[in-house]
Write a protein that holds these residues in place. Structure first.
Motif, short mmCIF file in Angstrom:
data_model
loop_
_atom_site.label_atom_id
_atom_site.label_comp_id
_atom_site.label_asym_id
_atom_site.label_seq_id
_atom_site.Cartn_x
_atom_site.Cartn_y
_atom_site.Cartn_z
N TYR A 294 4.42 8.63 -7.64
CA TYR A 294 3.28 8.39 -8.55
C TYR A 294 2.49 9.68 -8.76
O TYR A 294 2.06 9.99 -9.87
N ARG B 212 10.55 1.09 -9.69
CA ARG B 212 9.75 0.24 -8.80
C ARG B 212 8.97 -0.82 -9.57
O ARG B 212 8.66 -1.87 -9.05
N ASN B 213 8.63 -0.49 -10.82
CA ASN B 213 7.83 -1.45 -11.57
C ASN B 213 8.65 -2.37 -12.46
O ASN B 213 8.14 -3.38 -12.94
N ILE B 214 9.90 -2.02 -12.68
CA ILE B 214 10.73 -2.87 -13.54
C ILE B 214 11.59 -3.79 -12.68
O ILE B 214 11.72 -4.97 -12.96
N VAL B 215 12.16 -3.23 -11.63
CA VAL B 215 13.09 -4.05 -10.81
C VAL B 215 12.31 -5.07 -9.99
O VAL B 215 11.31 -4.73 -9.38
N PHE C 216 0.04 -1.36 -12.58
CA PHE C 216 1.35 -1.43 -11.91
C PHE C 216 1.41 -2.67 -11.02
O PHE C 216 1.52 -2.59 -9.80
N ASN D 157 3.58 -4.84 -10.47
CA ASN D 157 4.80 -5.14 -9.69
C ASN D 157 4.92 -4.27 -8.44
O ASN D 157 5.84 -4.45 -7.66
N ASP D 158 4.02 -3.32 -8.32
CA ASP D 158 4.15 -2.38 -7.21
C ASP D 158 2.74 -2.04 -6.69
O ASP D 158 2.37 -0.88 -6.59
N SER E 203 1.27 1.80 -5.61
CA SER E 203 0.44 2.39 -6.67
C SER E 203 -1.02 2.46 -6.21
O SER E 203 -1.74 3.41 -6.52
#
Lengths: 187, 514
Positions: free
Chosen positions: A60, A184-187, B174, B176-177, B181
């Motif tokens: 990030y 990390r954000n799509i899977v 973010f 999903n994370d 993040s």
């Protein structure tokens, strides 16, 4: 008018190679600060975060540093396009480098002062913020003015030339970071 | 038609955020008519940094909690209840896992539950028969709850019910994370409430400008500004009325629910509503003088500590008042007919021996002694429990009341008065190990052990303060002024051996690794 636009664009903006030079120097300072704080945080992170988690934080941060550097470089190029050529464009590298260095140095000093005695007293010192912004603006303007002086200009060009090599590290690392963030954000 | 004020718009926005999330749950329209044998619902209300020692309900001489004193007539009040840790991360992890910090290993400020424990939490144990929801605007609690999200039916947005933010927080994009993040932005790139050394100077500057702008805005009704956590601003009344609404909505569905609500007040900054700004000024509170502790980190002068305590107590009184309104709202919505209401805290707050706040190794009673008040459905008489209990006990107790199996690995026990036995020989622990690696045995730590009327603090690994003990008789000496570790050396030795035995057992997996 549309046909003439690319010419205007070319005329007002600095040459592509100079923008890349400035971008590389801006990146050096932005990524440098990021890696410096990373090195400060790493020992404590190692106490409680797994290596995978630390790598994801770095992903990030690398992506963020890329966007921050691009933003600064774009801002400088836009300023160059808007200001008269003899004010900025003719000395784009020297003025950008010294202006940006002054800005970053002043920001660094400001945060060092804020964090010196802990958050509580640091936040009480925020009343200084407007005065600090005014002084910093004056310093950046002074840096712009004096940047064309012989020695300062030579130093700026020397740094701009040598900082290019860091892009070979920063750009691939940031692209990897971007990829990791996306995964990390799509899977 | 009167124009909508900014406050109205913010309230509607908060309600919409919460409402939109709740819309994903299958809610009925009528209050649930629970069958006699149906499992009960639970609301766990955690009030951050609320020390039992500053509540008149539990003997404090300042009248900080008149509402709780009244509510206690229909509750079970635990007089010697202890937090698992001395700040949010270990305290909340103990509440949610039923394990002490030396086992769940979440004892750093930004620590996270190891994978091995992340799926062993109250939400997972209760299972899908329950609708499991959580809300917090405490960032440290939020990062832990986001880790447990796979076991939650609904993690309410942390910006629900708050007034405003200083700067947009990128980690909110973010979803999903969240843990990674959050750590990247909140703990590293941005300036945060615990760090003013941001990796990104531009983001840090934006934070500071936002903070300054927010501070300079008027806060009607709040002479010291709205309560805040550096990045968000809120009113306790908005938070609790929002959560009462959420509870009322979720109680209408057929399934029982478990709600974990963690609110910052009375955490610093102590910014109460106008009515509570100075209720205890010049009240002549007499406090004994206590010597500065060698491990005190902040080195605050006694008069400054007294002033901070005055502000804190005023904020506690404000929180107490709002709890009364929350309770009334739940009763009006008939939520409490089939729901346990559990009020506690993740840790206390310290104003003595040169130390202030709670991220501290000084595990004196005000820092680790927290309230626990439980109201069972239909309870209309007061019960008082004086045996030592721990926040680790909440998970097994809730599981037992819900008719669930209690995992044998839990370190908590059933609470006396709610199915547990009255064991006078039981010991409860609070662990501070911020200077110790989470992956290694505890070599630098401070552990508080409460057993019967005594409390032992055992220090190890601190230069100049290694292998040291302090022992107090809390019945004879509630202010912890007379250290008995020398005068009653045999007792201190026995307690130390028991403490070390428990610590060794928790350390066993890490000793093998190292």
């Amino acid at each position: 008018m549309c046909r003439g636009f690319p010419d205007v664009f070319r005329r007002r903006f600095p040459p592509w190679t100079e923008i890349v030079s400035v971008f590389s120097f801006v990146s050096l300072l932005v990524y440098g600060r990021m890696f410096f704080v990373f090195a400060q945080k790493l020992p404590s992170w190692l106490m409680y975060l797994s290596l995978g988690r630390i790598a994801s934080i770095l992903s990030y941060a690398l992506a963020g540093a890329l966007f921050e550097s691009l933003g600064y470089a774009l801002l400088l190029a836009l300023a160059c396009a808007l200001l008269p050529a003899r004010w900025f464009r003719n000395e784009f590298i020297a003025r950008s480098l010294w202006g940006f260095t002054t800005w970053m140095a002043s920001l660094n000093l400001f945060f060092n002062r804020l964090s010196a005695n802990g958050l509580e007293s640091g936040l009480q010192e925020l009343d200084l913020l407007p005065a600090w912004l005014a002084v910093t603006t004056l310093l950046v303007l002074a840096a712009f003015v004096f940047a064309r002086a012989g020695l300062l200009k030579r130093v700026a060009l020397w740094f701009a030339d040598r900082s290019l090599v860091f892009l070979y590290i920063f750009l691939p690392a940031s692209l990897l970071g971007l990829l990791a963030v996306a995964v990390r954000n799509i899977v | 038609m009167p124009a909508l004020s900014r406050r109205d718009i913010l309230k509607v926005s908060g309600a919409l955020l919460g409402g939109a999330a709740l819309a994903s749950l299958p809610l009925g329209r009528q209050p649930r008519r629970a069958a006699a044998d149906a499992p009960p619902s639970f609301i766990v209300l955690v009030l951050d940094s609320l020390s039992a020692r500053n509540l008149s309900l539990l003997g404090y001489s300042r009248p900080t909690s008149p509402i709780l004193e009244r509510l206690a007539d229909q509750c079970t009040v635990y007089h010697n209840h202890y937090a698992g840790g001395s700040f949010t991360t270990p305290g909340v992890s103990t509440l949610l896992t039923g394990l002490y910090p030396w086992t769940h290993r979440t004892f750093h400020l930004r620590g996270m539950l190891p994978e091995a424990f992340a799926r062993q939490n109250i939400f997972a144990f209760l299972g899908r028969e329950y609708t499991r929801l959580a809300y917090t605007h405490n960032q440290l609690a939020y990062i832990l709850l986001s880790q447990l999200e796979p076991d939650l039916d609904l993690l309410l947005n942390r910006n629900s019910f708050v007034l405003r933010q200083n700067t947009p927080m990128p980690e909110d994009a973010f979803t999903n994370d969240i843990p990674a993040s959050f750590l990247a932005f909140n703990d590293f790139m941005h300036a945060s409430e615990s760090s003013v050394s941001p990796a990104s100077l531009s983001l840090g500057l934006a934070d500071m400008l936002g903070f300054q702008r927010a501070q300079s805005r008027p806060a009607p009704g709040y002479p010291r500004g709205y309560p805040s956590n550096f990045q968000t601003y809120f009113k306790i009344e908005d938070l609790l009325s929002g959560l009462a609404g959420v509870s009322s909505d979720v109680s209408r569905q057929a399934a029982p629910f478990f709600a974990y609500f963690h609110l910052l007040p009375p955490h610093a900054p102590y910014n109460p509503y106008r009515k509570f700004i100075d209720p205890f000024l010049n009240d002549g509170l007499a406090l004994p003088s206590k010597p500065e502790h060698p491990l005190a980190m902040l080195d605050k002068a006694p008069d400054k500590l007294l002033r901070l305590r005055l502000f804190y107590d005023a904020f506690v009184a404000n929180v107490d008042y709002e709890i009364g309104r929350f309770f009334a709202a739940l009763q009006a919505a008939r939520v409490l007919e089939h729901t346990y209401l559990i009020i506690t805290s993740d840790h206390g707050e310290l104003f003595e021996r040169g130390e202030y706040g709670h991220v501290s190794p000084l595990l004196y009673d005000p820092l680790v002694h927290v309230p626990l008040i439980v109201r069972a459905p239909g309870q209309n008489e007061r019960r008082d429990v004086y045996l030592p209990t721990s926040n680790a006990d909440l998970v097994p107790t809730i599981l037992s009341l819900a008719g669930r199996e209690i995992p044998p690995a839990l370190e908590g026990r059933l609470l006396p008065g709610l199915g547990g036995i009255e064991d006078t020989g039981r010991s409860v622990y609070t662990v501070y190990a911020m200077e110790n690696s989470a992956f290694l045995p505890l070599n630098t730590s401070i552990v508080s052990m409460r057993k019967d009327r005594h409390r032992l603090m055992y220090y190890r690994g601190y230069p100049g303060y290694n292998d040291r003990m302090e022992l107090y008789d809390l019945e004879q000496d509630p202010e912890e002024l007379r250290d008995l570790s020398t005068a009653d050396a045999p007792l201190a030795k026995r307690m130390k051996e028991e403490l070390l035995e428990s610590a060794r057992a928790a350390d066993a997996p890490y000793r093998r690794k190292s």
